[in-house]
Design an enzyme around this catalytic site. Structure first.
Site, PDB file in Angstrom:
ATOM      1  N   ASN A 208      31.246 -49.792  77.309  1.00 56.31           N
ATOM      2  CA  ASN A 208      32.696 -48.996  76.946  1.00 56.31           C
ATOM      3  C   ASN A 208      33.508 -49.094  78.577  1.00 56.31           C
ATOM      4  O   ASN A 208      32.727 -49.425  79.446  1.00 56.31           O
ATOM      5  CB  ASN A 208      32.568 -47.593  76.248  1.00 56.31           C
ATOM      6  CG  ASN A 208      31.596 -47.031  77.283  1.00 56.31           C
ATOM      7  OD1 ASN A 208      31.862 -46.689  78.386  1.00 56.31           O
ATOM      8  ND2 ASN A 208      30.382 -46.430  76.713  1.00 56.31           N
ATOM      9  N   ASP A 276      26.963 -45.475  71.005  1.00 57.69           N
ATOM     10  CA  ASP A 276      26.326 -44.920  69.735  1.00 57.69           C
ATOM     11  C   ASP A 276      25.225 -45.826  69.261  1.00 57.69           C
ATOM     12  O   ASP A 276      24.181 -45.315  68.806  1.00 57.69           O
ATOM     13  CB  ASP A 276      27.363 -44.662  68.961  1.00 57.69           C
ATOM     14  CG  ASP A 276      28.288 -43.390  69.312  1.00 57.69           C
ATOM     15  OD1 ASP A 276      27.732 -42.528  69.904  1.00 57.69           O
ATOM     16  OD2 ASP A 276      29.775 -43.571  69.225  1.00 57.69           O
ATOM     17  N   LYS A 286      19.588 -66.909  75.586  1.00 59.92           N
ATOM     18  CA  LYS A 286      20.988 -66.708  75.005  1.00 59.92           C
ATOM     19  C   LYS A 286      21.302 -67.334  73.793  1.00 59.92           C
ATOM     20  O   LYS A 286      20.907 -68.300  73.664  1.00 59.92           O
ATOM     21  CB  LYS A 286      21.781 -67.515  76.368  1.00 59.92           C
ATOM     22  CG  LYS A 286      23.531 -67.564  75.912  1.00 59.92           C
ATOM     23  CD  LYS A 286      24.068 -68.350  77.261  1.00 59.92           C
ATOM     24  CE  LYS A 286      25.454 -68.367  76.867  1.00 59.92           C
ATOM     25  NZ  LYS A 286      26.279 -69.456  77.867  1.00 59.92           N
ATOM     26  N   PRO A 303      19.608 -43.144  70.567  1.00 60.81           N
ATOM     27  CA  PRO A 303      19.350 -41.742  70.639  1.00 60.81           C
ATOM     28  C   PRO A 303      20.420 -40.575  71.073  1.00 60.81           C
ATOM     29  O   PRO A 303      21.393 -41.278  71.830  1.00 60.81           O
ATOM     30  CB  PRO A 303      18.087 -41.559  71.554  1.00 60.81           C
ATOM     31  CG  PRO A 303      18.497 -42.751  72.467  1.00 60.81           C
ATOM     32  CD  PRO A 303      18.741 -43.935  71.541  1.00 60.81           C
ATOM     33  N   ASP A 304      20.432 -39.669  70.439  1.00 60.97           N
ATOM     34  CA  ASP A 304      21.680 -38.851  70.643  1.00 60.97           C
ATOM     35  C   ASP A 304      21.258 -37.825  71.913  1.00 60.97           C
ATOM     36  O   ASP A 304      20.269 -36.655  71.502  1.00 60.97           O
ATOM     37  CB  ASP A 304      22.101 -37.892  69.329  1.00 60.97           C
ATOM     38  CG  ASP A 304      23.364 -37.061  69.596  1.00 60.97           C
ATOM     39  OD1 ASP A 304      23.523 -36.664  70.654  1.00 60.97           O
ATOM     40  OD2 ASP A 304      23.985 -36.823  68.654  1.00 60.97           O
ATOM     41  N   ILE A 305      21.511 -38.097  72.897  1.00 59.83           N
ATOM     42  CA  ILE A 305      20.862 -37.203  74.121  1.00 59.83           C
ATOM     43  C   ILE A 305      21.417 -36.013  74.225  1.00 59.83           C
ATOM     44  O   ILE A 305      20.756 -34.999  74.388  1.00 59.83           O
ATOM     45  CB  ILE A 305      21.103 -38.011  75.568  1.00 59.83           C
ATOM     46  CG1 ILE A 305      20.714 -39.406  75.573  1.00 59.83           C
ATOM     47  CG2 ILE A 305      20.842 -37.331  76.541  1.00 59.83           C
ATOM     48  CD1 ILE A 305      21.088 -40.197  76.481  1.00 59.83           C
ATOM     49  N   PHE A 323      30.691 -33.706  76.499  1.00 61.38           N
ATOM     50  CA  PHE A 323      31.909 -34.313  76.475  1.00 61.38           C
ATOM     51  C   PHE A 323      32.274 -34.852  75.283  1.00 61.38           C
ATOM     52  O   PHE A 323      31.494 -35.475  74.574  1.00 61.38           O
ATOM     53  CB  PHE A 323      32.331 -35.129  77.531  1.00 61.38           C
ATOM     54  CG  PHE A 323      32.368 -34.759  78.966  1.00 61.38           C
ATOM     55  CD1 PHE A 323      33.740 -35.006  79.498  1.00 61.38           C
ATOM     56  CD2 PHE A 323      31.668 -33.813  79.363  1.00 61.38           C
ATOM     57  CE1 PHE A 323      34.166 -34.206  80.589  1.00 61.38           C
ATOM     58  CE2 PHE A 323      31.902 -33.120  80.925  1.00 61.38           C
ATOM     59  CZ  PHE A 323      33.382 -33.378  81.273  1.00 61.38           C
ATOM     60  N   LYS A 337      31.944 -31.373  66.706  1.00 60.37           N
ATOM     61  CA  LYS A 337      31.177 -31.879  67.762  1.00 60.37           C
ATOM     62  C   LYS A 337      30.017 -30.942  68.093  1.00 60.37           C
ATOM     63  O   LYS A 337      28.981 -30.977  68.182  1.00 60.37           O
ATOM     64  CB  LYS A 337      31.685 -32.940  68.609  1.00 60.37           C
ATOM     65  CG  LYS A 337      30.406 -33.384  69.465  1.00 60.37           C
ATOM     66  CD  LYS A 337      31.120 -34.830  70.365  1.00 60.37           C
ATOM     67  CE  LYS A 337      30.037 -35.298  71.132  1.00 60.37           C
ATOM     68  NZ  LYS A 337      30.541 -36.243  72.128  1.00 60.37           N
ATOM     69  N   LYS A 341      26.337 -30.840  67.450  1.00 59.72           N
ATOM     70  CA  LYS A 341      25.483 -30.999  68.170  1.00 59.72           C
ATOM     71  C   LYS A 341      24.506 -29.939  68.838  1.00 59.72           C
ATOM     72  O   LYS A 341      23.332 -29.973  69.533  1.00 59.72           O
ATOM     73  CB  LYS A 341      25.891 -31.722  69.705  1.00 59.72           C
ATOM     74  CG  LYS A 341      26.854 -32.786  69.265  1.00 59.72           C
ATOM     75  CD  LYS A 341      26.181 -34.352  68.833  1.00 59.72           C
ATOM     76  CE  LYS A 341      26.931 -35.340  68.999  1.00 59.72           C
ATOM     77  NZ  LYS A 341      26.155 -36.536  68.800  1.00 59.72           N
TER      78      LYS A 341
END
Length: 397
Positions: A208, A276, A286, A303-305, A323, A337, A341
């Site tokens: 990103n 995500d 390759k 994983p959702d840290i 964040f 969120k 979370k």
């Protein structure tokens, strides 16, 4: 900040010992008093005479020196300093420290001191990665020792990787942070930053546009308030801050492992833009372009840290800050969120392309807590970081 502060500098036996000459000079420039101690191995790389000349004080080398013991016993020597710095902290020296050895002047001072200790590791990459060294590191961190470095790069042995001692100015910044009397002195804070890269094949990855600028600014602001900061960063565009413990990672799974390794902490700030999803079954070769045929990529969830740490049954930080980078319905999505979370605060911002925030130098955020939300005006990312750090300090008391 360092005027009249006393630093006991223990120089270990590695090629990086030469950097201590510059470190001493920089400390003296800032008004610090430096008392050098050289291990027997350190004297193979730098001489007591050169170290003493720069420090303007006697260089100590021998546990059983009758003259030294008469003038200042080793117990007293270990306790008159405001901070003990071990640089380079070799694998051998770290092992002795973790095992509680006291068979020479350096290790005896470390066992006898009641002063905070900062270590700057330096060794071959394989030695740094060895399970024994990592066990020793975990023991020393659990004992409350601070860490600066090691950095990654080319080494004197010809290999490349983690294990280079931090540069003198980085160690200097860490010393200033350790001696700071700010409101976060004695607090350990985790900050994640930057993007993650999720590999598709050896040459392609998913990423990103996060630059890591905001996370870096937050880590610097927390360190300036006296916190011991563990900075876990993905492949960011900006350089990591000085005076903090830097852990470099690439993928979300690596970041989770680094975060777990940094616990326990008093507070955790998750500013990283973690991907995500990742590709299921990364190709070891390759992927070739086949005319008329598009590759099919199957994704799995990363994983959702933030949720993982927020919902820890034991060892959860007192304050967990997440964040939320949103493009639509910023307040509503970020509020949802925070609840989903399980974190304490969410710092939300609008990263729509027209805002110029993603990768830019400014930010405009909303701080969302259980009590409600407050909007901050658009300001530099450094100012956002300082304001957030101040509120974290207030929350931790």
């Amino acid at each position: 900040m360092l005027a009249d502060k006393r630093v006991l500098l223990i120089i270990g036996g590695g090629i990086a010992a030469y950097k201590c000459l510059e470190l001493i000079r920089r400390l003296k420039e800032r008004g610090a008093h430096v008392t050098p101690v050289l291990t027997r191995a350190a004297q193979q790389f730098v001489t007591p005479l050169s170290v003493s000349a720069l420090a303007g004080e006697k260089a100590y080398t021998d546990l059983f020196d009758l003259t030294d013991e008469a003038e200042m016993g080793h117990i007293q020597l270990s306790r008159v300093a405001d901070l003990v710095v071990v640089a380079p902290a070799t694998a051998d020296l770290m092992a002795k420290m973790a095992g509680g050895h006291a068979n020479d002047l350096a290790t005896t001072l470390l066992m006898a001191t009641d002063t905070p200790v900062l270590m700057a590791p330096a060794m071959n990459v394989r030695m740094w990665e060895h399970p024994a060294t990592q066990r020793n590191l975990s023991t020393l961190l659990a004992d409350g020792l601070r860490l600066v470095g090691p950095n990654s790069g080319d080494m004197a042995c010809g290999e490349h990787g983690a294990g280079r001692m931090a540069e003198p100015m980085e160690i200097l910044a860490a010393i200033e942070s350790a001696l700071s009397d700010g409101p976060l002195k004695g607090r350990r804070v985790l900050v994640t930053s930057g993007p993650t890269h999720e590999p598709i094949d050896p040459v392609r990855y998913i990423a990103n546009r996060s630059s890591g600028a905001q996370g870096t600014a937050i880590a610097s602001a927390l360190a300036a308030l006296g916190a011991e900061v563990v900075f876990v960063t993905g492949p960011a565009d900006v350089a990591p801050p000085q005076g903090v413990e830097v852990v470099s990672v690439v993928s979300a799974q690596e970041m989770l492992a680094a975060v777990e390794g940094a616990l326990p902490v008093d507070a955790a700030v998750f500013a990283a833009a973690v991907a995500d999803w990742r590709v299921k079954g990364e190709s070891s070769s390759k992927i070739k372009k086949d005319k008329g045929q598009l590759p099919v990529l199957e994704f799995v969830e990363n994983p959702d840290i933030l949720a993982h740490v927020s919902q820890l049954p034991k060892g959860r930080p007192k304050l967990v800050v997440g964040f939320a980078a949103e493009t639509d319905d910023v307040l509503a999505n970020a509020t949802a969120k925070r609840i989903r979370k399980g974190c304490d605060w969410i710092v939300a911002n609008d990263v729509s392309p027209e805002t110029g925030i993603m990768g830019g130098s400014e930010n405009a955020v909303q701080l969302i807590t259980a009590e409600g939300s407050e909007s901050w005006p658009r300001m530099s990312k450094s100012d956002v970081a300082r304001q957030l750090a101040a509120q974290i300090a207030a929350a931790l008391g």
